[in-house]
Design an enzyme around this catalytic site. Structure first.
Site, PDB file in Angstrom:
ATOM      1  N   SER A  32     -21.450 -38.200 -19.539  1.00  0.00           N
ATOM      2  CA  SER A  32     -21.248 -38.269 -20.986  1.00  0.00           C
ATOM      3  C   SER A  32     -21.976 -39.461 -21.592  1.00  0.00           C
ATOM      4  O   SER A  32     -22.624 -39.353 -22.642  1.00  0.00           O
ATOM      5  CB  SER A  32     -19.756 -38.343 -21.304  1.00  0.00           C
ATOM      6  OG  SER A  32     -19.094 -37.185 -20.838  1.00  0.00           O
ATOM      7  N   GLY A 127     -23.334 -28.150 -21.756  1.00  0.00           N
ATOM      8  CA  GLY A 127     -22.812 -28.185 -23.108  1.00  0.00           C
ATOM      9  C   GLY A 127     -23.412 -29.317 -23.924  1.00  0.00           C
ATOM     10  O   GLY A 127     -23.630 -29.184 -25.130  1.00  0.00           O
ATOM     11  N   ARG A 155     -21.156 -19.464 -24.098  1.00  0.00           N
ATOM     12  CA  ARG A 155     -20.465 -20.697 -24.462  1.00  0.00           C
ATOM     13  C   ARG A 155     -20.511 -20.892 -25.978  1.00  0.00           C
ATOM     14  O   ARG A 155     -21.522 -20.621 -26.624  1.00  0.00           O
ATOM     15  CB  ARG A 155     -21.079 -21.908 -23.747  1.00  0.00           C
ATOM     16  CG  ARG A 155     -20.971 -21.837 -22.233  1.00  0.00           C
ATOM     17  CD  ARG A 155     -21.225 -23.189 -21.585  1.00  0.00           C
ATOM     18  NE  ARG A 155     -20.126 -24.123 -21.849  1.00  0.00           N
ATOM     19  CZ  ARG A 155     -20.093 -25.377 -21.372  1.00  0.00           C
ATOM     20  NH1 ARG A 155     -21.106 -25.828 -20.637  1.00  0.00           N
ATOM     21  NH2 ARG A 155     -19.082 -26.168 -21.636  1.00  0.00           N
ATOM     22  N   SER A 202     -15.026 -30.982 -28.526  1.00  0.00           N
ATOM     23  CA  SER A 202     -15.367 -32.229 -29.217  1.00  0.00           C
ATOM     24  C   SER A 202     -16.873 -32.400 -29.333  1.00  0.00           C
ATOM     25  O   SER A 202     -17.355 -33.170 -30.169  1.00  0.00           O
ATOM     26  CB  SER A 202     -14.766 -33.420 -28.471  1.00  0.00           C
ATOM     27  OG  SER A 202     -15.356 -33.564 -27.189  1.00  0.00           O
ATOM     28  N   GLN A 203     -17.644 -31.695 -28.492  1.00  0.00           N
ATOM     29  CA  GLN A 203     -19.103 -31.813 -28.542  1.00  0.00           C
ATOM     30  C   GLN A 203     -19.675 -31.309 -29.865  1.00  0.00           C
ATOM     31  O   GLN A 203     -20.783 -31.705 -30.243  1.00  0.00           O
ATOM     32  CB  GLN A 203     -19.737 -31.072 -27.373  1.00  0.00           C
ATOM     33  CG  GLN A 203     -19.483 -31.736 -26.024  1.00  0.00           C
ATOM     34  CD  GLN A 203     -20.024 -30.934 -24.864  1.00  0.00           C
ATOM     35  OE1 GLN A 203     -20.438 -29.778 -25.019  1.00  0.00           O
ATOM     36  NE2 GLN A 203     -20.013 -31.523 -23.674  1.00  0.00           N
ATOM     37  N   SER A 230     -10.276 -33.513 -26.219  1.00  0.00           N
ATOM     38  CA  SER A 230     -11.103 -34.556 -25.591  1.00  0.00           C
ATOM     39  C   SER A 230     -11.418 -35.694 -26.552  1.00  0.00           C
ATOM     40  O   SER A 230     -12.570 -36.136 -26.672  1.00  0.00           O
ATOM     41  CB  SER A 230     -12.398 -33.949 -25.034  1.00  0.00           C
ATOM     42  OG  SER A 230     -12.113 -32.910 -24.125  1.00  0.00           O
ATOM     43  N   GLU A 345     -11.412 -32.272 -18.584  1.00  0.00           N
ATOM     44  CA  GLU A 345     -12.319 -32.193 -17.438  1.00  0.00           C
ATOM     45  C   GLU A 345     -11.580 -32.445 -16.126  1.00  0.00           C
ATOM     46  O   GLU A 345     -12.045 -32.042 -15.064  1.00  0.00           O
ATOM     47  CB  GLU A 345     -13.448 -33.221 -17.584  1.00  0.00           C
ATOM     48  CG  GLU A 345     -14.552 -32.815 -18.524  1.00  0.00           C
ATOM     49  CD  GLU A 345     -15.416 -31.687 -17.974  1.00  0.00           C
ATOM     50  OE1 GLU A 345     -15.940 -31.826 -16.864  1.00  0.00           O
ATOM     51  OE2 GLU A 345     -15.529 -30.654 -18.660  1.00  0.00           O
ATOM     52  N   HIS A 372     -15.608 -23.287 -20.894  1.00  0.00           N
ATOM     53  CA  HIS A 372     -16.464 -24.259 -20.228  1.00  0.00           C
ATOM     54  C   HIS A 372     -17.459 -23.503 -19.338  1.00  0.00           C
ATOM     55  O   HIS A 372     -17.865 -22.385 -19.653  1.00  0.00           O
ATOM     56  CB  HIS A 372     -15.620 -25.265 -19.457  1.00  0.00           C
ATOM     57  CG  HIS A 372     -15.043 -26.339 -20.324  1.00  0.00           C
ATOM     58  ND1 HIS A 372     -14.607 -27.551 -19.845  1.00  0.00           N
ATOM     59  CD2 HIS A 372     -14.847 -26.393 -21.662  1.00  0.00           C
ATOM     60  CE1 HIS A 372     -14.178 -28.303 -20.833  1.00  0.00           C
ATOM     61  NE2 HIS A 372     -14.290 -27.611 -21.953  1.00  0.00           N
ATOM     62  N   ARG A 417     -16.712 -28.375 -11.340  1.00  0.00           N
ATOM     63  CA  ARG A 417     -15.310 -28.799 -11.260  1.00  0.00           C
ATOM     64  C   ARG A 417     -14.477 -27.852 -10.397  1.00  0.00           C
ATOM     65  O   ARG A 417     -13.508 -28.271  -9.758  1.00  0.00           O
ATOM     66  CB  ARG A 417     -14.701 -28.890 -12.661  1.00  0.00           C
ATOM     67  CG  ARG A 417     -15.448 -29.791 -13.628  1.00  0.00           C
ATOM     68  CD  ARG A 417     -15.498 -31.226 -13.197  1.00  0.00           C
ATOM     69  NE  ARG A 417     -16.166 -32.060 -14.195  1.00  0.00           N
ATOM     70  CZ  ARG A 417     -16.763 -33.211 -13.952  1.00  0.00           C
ATOM     71  NH1 ARG A 417     -16.780 -33.705 -12.724  1.00  0.00           N
ATOM     72  NH2 ARG A 417     -17.341 -33.898 -14.921  1.00  0.00           N
TER      73      ARG A 417
END
Length: 458
Positions: A32, A127, A155, A202-203, A230, A345, A372, A417
């Site tokens: 990030s 993302g 997405r 939040s992106q 997030s 995450e 995601h 993940r």
């Protein structure tokens, strides 16, 4: 630079722990922070350095996207951080020496250039690239196209697209409001006020805020809808914007105001990746061992306090000293009722710990992770059930009841993940075979080797 393709699938049997895992390790930098530092450096008024960045598929794709728009980015990582010359004097807080272990320090240099097209940007499955780069493309003079891996087309992207349209940007998207995307930039964006629903990611907010200082009128961004998930990632965005010289006001809930103005070139010190560290900390908890993440800063821009609280509630002993951040297993794993909306995450690793705990768990507040890299709620329900846990899938999370473990083929869905979760289960359950561990190259290419070395002590 051509497309950065995903690594070929690599089946892998997760190693079983035969005793307590005890290790001190270094990990590469935060994905990030690296992504944000790259974008802000490409928009700055002078050169920047990024110290200890993450080199992985997502960040390599981001670097390639910015190069295609006109920035010069040297990712050779040949010089140690202390030896790289010509750096701006201004240095971000956070991050220490990477110290011991498997992560080599490095320095990327970024020179901003006029943003121009035409360009074709491969977002992969990232993302950050698909949501941070389109506003930059709107600032470019020329046509910029976006596409990526097949699942990237599913997405969510519509809030960014609708916001850019409302700001006067000429673009075309797929009928569903996502990829493929064509942005016809004119070299400037007027800016102004825009309303979005950022409850899906939040992106959406971060992507618009990062470019907003370069909009002629700046930006007043208002969120209307369910809570933005997030939140720590939003705080990271605004902190880093201010560190680069932007004027940002977030005093009104769900409203972000960014004034127009220059961004400074600077040196960015990238912290170790907290989400990437989570499975290694989980290994200490599952085996009753101790894992120290070296180089963890005293002051962090990541949600370390939330992670410490979660792991402590589940039975860990967590401490920090000059050696780094240490998680110790206490011999017990407790179930937990937790809202993970701010740290979604972590859901796969927390779910794996819950499947190994001594009591049931409820994980909630993460409906957005259905969009995601895969539908993580459905995927975790399926795969943890295969391994013997009792799992009830809910709209915004999971109820998990531990059960007798058994061997299973754990589908990873091209999701790093999910691979981390499978590896944690495999510590205690012999015969957990991942359909593909190479998907971890998205954020930590060294994961299989680091994990095997950690578990076996080699």
């Amino acid at each position: 630079m051509g497309a950065v393709t995903a690594a070929a699938a690599r089946p892998w049997i997760a190693p079983v722990a035969t005793g307590p895992v005890v290790s001190a390790l270094s990990l590469p930098g935060s994905k990030s922070m690296t992504a944000r530092a790259l974008v802000l450096s490409a928009l700055a008024d002078g050169p920047s350095r990024i110290v200890r960045p993450l080199r992985a598929r997502d960040t390599t794709l981001m670097a390639a996207a910015l190069r295609s728009l006109g920035a010069t980015i040297d990712t050779a990582e040949s010089a140690p951080a202390s030896a790289a010359g010509g750096a701006p004097a201004d240095t971000a807080a956070g991050g220490g020496d990477a110290g011991r272990g498997g992560a080599a320090a490095g320095v990327w240099t970024v020179g901003p250039g006029p943003l121009t097209g035409p360009a074709a940007i491969d977002v992969g499955l990232a993302g950050t690239v698909m949501r941070f780069a389109p506003p930059l493309a709107a600032l470019a003079d020329g046509t910029v196209t976006f596409d990526g891996d097949p699942h990237a087309r599913t997405r969510p992207l519509r809030p960014i697209i609708e916001a850019l349209r409302a700001l006067g940007v000429d673009l075309d998207s797929s009928p569903s409001g996502g990829l493929p995307l064509v942005v016809r930039g004119t070299g400037s964006v007027a800016g102004g006020e825009v309303v979005i629903d950022a409850s899906g990611s939040s992106q959406f907010v971060s992507g618009l805020l990062l470019s907003a200082p370069r909009f002629s009128k700046g930006l007043v961004l208002r969120h209307e809808g369910p809570p933005v998930p997030s939140a720590p990632h939003l705080r990271m965005t605004t902190h880093m914007l201010r560190a680069a010289g932007a004027v940002v006001d977030e005093s009104v809930p769900d409203v972000w105001t960014v004034e127009p103005g220059p961004l400074r070139g600077r040196t960015w010190e990238i912290e170790p990746d907290l989400s990437g560290a989570a499975p290694f900390f989980a290994a200490a908890m599952v085996t009753g061992g101790a894992v120290t993440l070296a180089g963890w800063p005293r002051e962090s821009w990541q949600p370390v306090g939330t992670l410490v609280e979660l792991l402590t509630r589940m039975g860990a002993d967590v401490s920090q000293d000059d050696d780094g951040l240490t998680v110790r297993g206490t011999g017990e794993l407790h179930g937990i009722d937790a809202d993970l909306s701010e740290v979604s995450e972590l859901t796969p690793v927390i779910a794996a710990l819950a499947a190994l705990a001594g009591s049931p768990s409820r994980l909630r507040g993460v409906a957005h992770i259905r969009f995601h890299e895969t539908d993580r709620i459905a995927a975790l329900a399926r795969e943890l059930s295969k391994a013997g846990a009792g799992v009830t899938e809910r709209s915004d999370g999971l109820d998990i009841t531990p059960g007798p473990l058994r061997s299973a083929t754990f589908e990873t869905y091209a999701d790093h993940r999910m691979a981390h979760a499978a590896a944690v289960i495999g510590l205690a359950a012999p015969g957990i075979e991942l359909t593909d561990v190479a998907c971890t190259s998205k954020t930590l290419p060294e994961f299989p080797e680091l994990w095997a070395g950690l578990v076996t002590g080699s």
